[in-house]
Design an enzyme around this catalytic site. Structure first.
Site, PDB file in Angstrom:
ATOM      1  N   LYS A  22       2.020  15.810 -29.298  1.00 19.17           N
ATOM      2  CA  LYS A  22       1.985  17.089 -30.024  1.00 19.17           C
ATOM      3  C   LYS A  22       3.379  17.695 -30.087  1.00 19.17           C
ATOM      4  CE  LYS A  22       0.818  21.028 -27.845  1.00 19.17           C
ATOM      5  NZ  LYS A  22       1.781  22.120 -28.054  1.00 19.17           N
ATOM      6  N   ASN A  23       4.082  17.703 -28.939  1.00 17.55           N
ATOM      7  CA  ASN A  23       5.369  18.398 -28.892  1.00 17.55           C
ATOM      8  C   ASN A  23       6.480  17.664 -29.634  1.00 17.55           C
ATOM      9  OD1 ASN A  23       4.158  20.378 -27.462  1.00 17.55           O
ATOM     10  ND2 ASN A  23       5.174  19.971 -25.505  1.00 17.55           N
ATOM     11  N   CYS A 126       3.238  35.944 -24.746  1.00 14.83           N
ATOM     12  CA  CYS A 126       2.518  34.679 -24.642  1.00 14.83           C
ATOM     13  C   CYS A 126       1.925  34.632 -23.247  1.00 14.83           C
ATOM     14  CB  CYS A 126       3.485  33.525 -24.858  1.00 14.83           C
ATOM     15  SG  CYS A 126       2.774  31.943 -24.487  1.00 14.83           S
ATOM     16  N   ARG A 131       8.777  34.333 -22.763  1.00 16.42           N
ATOM     17  CA  ARG A 131       9.256  33.333 -23.715  1.00 16.42           C
ATOM     18  C   ARG A 131      10.022  33.934 -24.898  1.00 16.42           C
ATOM     19  NH1 ARG A 131       4.558  28.831 -24.330  1.00 16.42           N
ATOM     20  NH2 ARG A 131       6.295  27.456 -24.690  1.00 16.42           N
ATOM     21  N   ASP A 316       4.696  21.133 -17.986  1.00 18.72           N
ATOM     22  CA  ASP A 316       3.410  20.923 -18.665  1.00 18.72           C
ATOM     23  C   ASP A 316       2.447  20.049 -17.855  1.00 18.72           C
ATOM     24  OD1 ASP A 316       4.198  22.492 -20.739  1.00 18.72           O
ATOM     25  OD2 ASP A 316       4.554  20.865 -22.162  1.00 18.72           O
ATOM     26  N   ARG A 408      -6.137  22.359 -28.825  1.00 24.78           N
ATOM     27  CA  ARG A 408      -4.773  22.506 -29.349  1.00 24.78           C
ATOM     28  C   ARG A 408      -3.923  21.289 -28.994  1.00 24.78           C
ATOM     29  NH1 ARG A 408      -1.841  27.063 -26.976  1.00 24.78           N
ATOM     30  NH2 ARG A 408      -0.253  25.963 -28.142  1.00 24.78           N
TER      31      ARG A 408
HETATM   32  C1  UD1 Z   1       8.485  23.408 -25.137  1.00 23.85           C
HETATM   33  C2  UD1 Z   1       7.104  22.795 -25.160  1.00 23.85           C
HETATM   34  C3  UD1 Z   1       6.277  23.301 -23.991  1.00 23.85           C
HETATM   35  C4  UD1 Z   1       7.006  23.059 -22.686  1.00 23.85           C
HETATM   36  C5  UD1 Z   1       8.428  23.628 -22.750  1.00 23.85           C
HETATM   37  C6  UD1 Z   1       9.260  23.267 -21.520  1.00 23.85           C
HETATM   38  C7  UD1 Z   1       6.668  22.427 -27.514  1.00 23.85           C
HETATM   39  C8  UD1 Z   1       5.853  22.773 -28.710  1.00 23.85           C
HETATM   40  N1  UD1 Z   1       6.435  23.144 -26.408  1.00 23.85           N
HETATM   41  O1  UD1 Z   1       8.302  24.814 -25.293  1.00 23.85           O
HETATM   42  O2  UD1 Z   1       5.022  22.619 -24.002  1.00 23.85           O
HETATM   43  O3  UD1 Z   1       6.317  23.697 -21.638  1.00 23.85           O
HETATM   44  O4  UD1 Z   1       9.116  23.101 -23.895  1.00 23.85           O
HETATM   45  O5  UD1 Z   1       9.291  21.902 -21.331  1.00 23.85           O
HETATM   46  O6  UD1 Z   1       7.464  21.524 -27.546  1.00 23.85           O
HETATM   47  N2  UD1 Z   1      13.827  30.547 -23.469  1.00 23.85           N
HETATM   48  C9  UD1 Z   1      14.627  31.654 -23.634  1.00 23.85           C
HETATM   49  N3  UD1 Z   1      15.102  31.943 -24.888  1.00 23.85           N
HETATM   50  C10 UD1 Z   1      14.828  31.152 -25.976  1.00 23.85           C
HETATM   51  C11 UD1 Z   1      14.019  30.009 -25.792  1.00 23.85           C
HETATM   52  C12 UD1 Z   1      13.531  29.721 -24.527  1.00 23.85           C
HETATM   53  O7  UD1 Z   1      14.898  32.375 -22.673  1.00 23.85           O
HETATM   54  O8  UD1 Z   1      15.296  31.450 -27.074  1.00 23.85           O
HETATM   55  C13 UD1 Z   1      13.325  30.228 -22.116  1.00 23.85           C
HETATM   56  C14 UD1 Z   1      11.809  30.201 -22.009  1.00 23.85           C
HETATM   57  O9  UD1 Z   1      11.280  31.478 -21.822  1.00 23.85           O
HETATM   58  C15 UD1 Z   1      11.613  29.317 -20.800  1.00 23.85           C
HETATM   59  C16 UD1 Z   1      12.761  28.316 -20.905  1.00 23.85           C
HETATM   60  O10 UD1 Z   1      13.713  28.908 -21.796  1.00 23.85           O
HETATM   61  O11 UD1 Z   1      11.749  30.055 -19.615  1.00 23.85           O
HETATM   62  C17 UD1 Z   1      12.382  26.966 -21.433  1.00 23.85           C
HETATM   63  O12 UD1 Z   1      11.616  27.128 -22.600  1.00 23.85           O
HETATM   64  P1  UD1 Z   1      11.695  26.095 -23.804  1.00 23.85           P
HETATM   65  O13 UD1 Z   1      12.236  24.806 -23.304  1.00 23.85           O
HETATM   66  O14 UD1 Z   1      12.390  26.745 -24.946  1.00 23.85           O
HETATM   67  O15 UD1 Z   1      10.164  25.932 -24.182  1.00 23.85           O
HETATM   68  P2  UD1 Z   1       9.542  25.740 -25.619  1.00 23.85           P
HETATM   69  O16 UD1 Z   1      10.500  24.995 -26.495  1.00 23.85           O
HETATM   70  O17 UD1 Z   1       8.972  27.014 -26.094  1.00 23.85           O
END
Ligand code: UD1
Length: 429
Positions: A22-23, A126, A131, A316, A408
């Site tokens: 999915k990711n 969320c 996030r 995850d 999902r």
């Molecule tokens: C993706 C995955 C999710 C997984 C996560 C971490 C998908 C669809 N989802 O989520 O299943 O749990 O990676 O492996 O691929 N952050 C910020 N600012 C930003 C973006 C992120 O502070 O602009 C923080 C987040 O709050 C979190 C950390 O960075 O604490 C890591 O998040 P991130 O790797 O971005 O997760 P996702 O890409 O949302």
């Protein structure tokens, strides 16, 4: 609303086909907005999140068609989906859609790079922490975009296109790396991203973009170099196997005991999680086109873990691993470093008889002799899988409510488990 009913006690034996990730599928689908030609994606999982993103892309002008749902001898399904966006017809991604799936925020990159403007709703709160999207917006600013936040929307614009830049992410983020890769591919000149996420899904996206004509080097390492190009073309790309689905079923076997081959997947996608599972007592070996997980007899050994970005233990799989540890012969400590508030499954596991205490970002799990079935509530995608794993060994009946969370991210979960001997079924309505 559908529920899943499980009667615990059966071992798992047989073959489980693993779906496309999915990711990985989601960012590849979003990358299709970068070209007016067709992007064909093989090994697409059939999931609620994929359906929702298809609708979102449709809003921006994407047409799609699906090639069959061919069942293979091993019970896996292959879905190939073609996405074509001749023109971006709408640069706004509305709140009603983005609020349902955070990853849809990533459309900001291709809309901006191709149409010069993107108006995307902020994803909002969320259930697994705040996030934010600051890292994504900062990377677009570094590439020359002008960003304004108004009425809950991020409005990104560029006059005369994006320009390559060198920048360092202060924190590793999968989503921000995806966004930066897509935007920089169509920027003028060179971009160097430091502290990029190294997840296999980032590599899948970079490979896809390269197949579309981008010039990206270093994906899978913390430093990625992108030479911008003026346009991208169509391509045919395969979605990588779902490492989280793989790890979830490996943990289910480690929990119930038995002998299962996880097919169409690769151990190098989740080395750290499989190493941990070996320490708990499971035997894990590579077989042709898959992984064999065996656990016989001995009790589950407790192991401490800390979640980390790839190649560390994935956040995850944290909830699922906690499910396994509820039956360990001793005490384990589970520390979550990626997301705040990702322990909602603790309360639900307690309803099944688990003994878990929380202190800050660490859960202490005292293994118990037996879990007892009960009605429980799925709180998020991965937490739901934990309740299923626990239900497989709990005495009597466990009913997991709010199954839409599972839908999902887990394709045909009850079918895959019941084919291996689990007593599990879906109750509709
Ligand atoms: C993706 C995955 C999710 C997984 C996560 C971490 C998908 C669809 N989802 O989520 O299943 O749990 O990676 O492996 O691929 N952050 C910020 N600012 C930003 C973006 C992120 O502070 O602009 C923080 C987040 O709050 C979190 C950390 O960075 O604490 C890591 O998040 P991130 O790797 O971005 O997760 P996702 O890409 O949302």
């Amino acid at each position: 609303m559908d529920r899943i009913k499980i009667t615990g006690g059966n071992k798992l034996n047989g073959i489980i086909p693993i779906s496309g990730a999915k990711n990985a599928a989601l960012p590849l689908m979003i990358a299709s907005l970068l070209t007016n030609e067709t992007l064909t994606l093989e090994n697409m999982p059939h999931l609620a999140d994929v359906e929702l993103l298809t609708r979102i892309l449709g809003n921006h002008g994407a047409d799609y068609s699906v090639n069959g749902r061919r069942e293979h001898q091993n019970g896996s399904y292959e879905r190939t989906v073609h996405f074509t966006t001749k023109n971006i017809v709408d640069t706004t991604a509305p709140y009603e859609l983005v609020a349902k799936m955070r990853a849809s925020f990533w459309v900001i990159a291709p809309l901006l790079a191709r149409a010069g403007e993107a108006i995307v709703s902020l994803p909002g709160g969320c259930s697994i922490g705040t996030r934010p999207v600051d890292l994504m917006l900062d990377s677009l600013t570094a590439l020359g975009a002008n960003i304004e936040i108004e009425n809950g929307y991020a409005r990104a614009t560029t006059k005369g296109g994006l320009t390559g830049a060198e920048f360092t992410f202060p924190k590793v983020s999968v989503g921000a790396t995806h966004v930066a890769l897509m935007a920089a591919s169509l920027a003028k000149g060179d971009t160097i991203i430091h502290n990029a996420a190294c997840e296999p899904e980032v590599v899948n996206l970079a490979d896809c973009l390269n197949a579309m004509g981008a010039k990206i080097e270093g994906a899978g390492t913390p430093t990625i170099r992108i030479q911008g190009v003026t346009s991208l073309n169509g391509a045919r790309v395969r979605v990588i196997p779902d490492r989280i689905e793989t790890g979830t079923y490996a943990m289910a076997v480690a929990m119930t005991g038995g002998d299962v081959v996880l097919q169409n997947t690769r151990s190098d996608l989740l080395t750290s999680a499989l190493d941990v599972l070996r320490q708990t007592g499971a035997e894990i070996t590579d077989v042709e086109n898959g992984i064999r997980v065996v656990r016989n007899g001995h009790g589950i050994a407790p192991v401490d873990i800390t979640t980390d970005p790839f190649p560390g233990f994935p956040t995850d799989l944290q909830a699922q691993f906690m499910g396994l540890m509820t039956k360990a012969k001793g005490t384990s400590h589970i520390t979550e470093t990626i997301f705040e508030n990702r322990f909602m499954h603790v309360q639900e596991l307690a309803r099944l008889g688990a003994k878990i205490s929380l202190s800050g970002q660490t859960a202490t799990v005292e293994g118990v002799e037996r879990l007892k079935g009960a009605p429980v509530m799925a709180t998020d995608l991965r937490a739901s899988a934990t309740l299923v794993i626990a239900g497989l060994v709990a005495e009597g009946e466990t009913t997991v409510n709010r199954v839409y969370h599972l839908d999902r991210g887990f394709e045909r979960l009850e079918e895959k488990l019941s084919n291996c001997g689990a007593e599990i079924s879906r109750i509709s309505g």
